[in-house]
Scaffold this motif. Structure first.
Motif, PDB file in Angstrom:
ATOM      1  N   SER A  30       0.812  -1.222   0.000  1.00 16.45           N
ATOM      2  CA  SER A  30       0.000   0.000   0.000  1.00 16.45           C
ATOM      3  C   SER A  30       0.840   1.265   0.000  1.00 16.45           C
ATOM      4  CB  SER A  30      -0.922   0.002   1.224  1.00 16.45           C
ATOM      5  OG  SER A  30      -1.803  -1.089   1.164  1.00 16.45           O
ATOM      6  N   GLY A  31       2.168   1.097   0.016  1.00 18.34           N
ATOM      7  CA  GLY A  31       3.045   2.259  -0.078  1.00 18.34           C
ATOM      8  C   GLY A  31       3.681   2.718   1.214  1.00 18.34           C
ATOM      9  N   ALA A  32       3.454   2.006   2.302  1.00 17.78           N
ATOM     10  CA  ALA A  32       4.090   2.386   3.566  1.00 17.78           C
ATOM     11  C   ALA A  32       5.596   2.116   3.490  1.00 17.78           C
ATOM     12  CB  ALA A  32       3.481   1.599   4.727  1.00 17.78           C
ATOM     13  N   SER A  33       6.372   2.930   4.161  1.00 22.28           N
ATOM     14  CA  SER A  33       7.820   2.728   4.190  1.00 22.28           C
ATOM     15  C   SER A  33       8.172   1.680   5.237  1.00 22.28           C
ATOM     16  CB  SER A  33       8.532   4.044   4.512  1.00 22.28           C
ATOM     17  OG  SER A  33       8.303   4.394   5.868  1.00 22.28           O
ATOM     18  N   LEU A  34       9.364   1.115   5.127  1.00 27.15           N
ATOM     19  CA  LEU A  34       9.813   0.158   6.133  1.00 27.15           C
ATOM     20  C   LEU A  34       9.917   0.814   7.509  1.00 27.15           C
ATOM     21  CD1 LEU A  34      12.514  -1.967   4.268  1.00 27.15           C
ATOM     22  CD2 LEU A  34      10.235  -2.676   4.987  1.00 27.15           C
ATOM     23  N   THR A  35      10.271   2.085   7.539  1.00 28.67           N
ATOM     24  CA  THR A  35      10.342   2.812   8.811  1.00 28.67           C
ATOM     25  C   THR A  35       8.959   2.886   9.454  1.00 28.67           C
ATOM     26  OG1 THR A  35      12.210   4.121   8.037  1.00 28.67           O
ATOM     27  CG2 THR A  35      10.965   5.008   9.899  1.00 28.67           C
TER      28      THR A  35
END
Length: 72
Positions: A30-35
């Motif tokens: 969904s586009g969330a970053s690993l951070t």
């Protein structure tokens, strides 16, 4: 187990891990970053987040351009 209390049939010993892995993978798609995923899962080490948030290789293949001159 908490998953059973909410009606999720968990495989013995793998329920929480599978749930966290599925969540992390969906967030990555969904586009969330690993951070961001690491913060949600409360990981202190980014390497731990990488274990849960696997890259979907099949989806990446759909983005790849054909190799010049064809496959070898």
């Amino acid at each position: 187990m908490a998953l059973e209390r909410v009606g999720i049939d968990a495989v013995a010993g793998r329920g929480p891990h599978l749930f966290r892995h599925s969540l992390a993978t969906q967030l990555l798609r969904s586009g969330a970053s690993l951070t961001q995923i690491g913060q949600l899962l409360r990981h202190q080490n980014p390497d731990t987040t990488r274990i849960y948030a696997k890259v979907d290789v099949a989806r990446i293949r759909t983005l790849a351009l054909p190799w010049p001159g064809g496959a070898r």
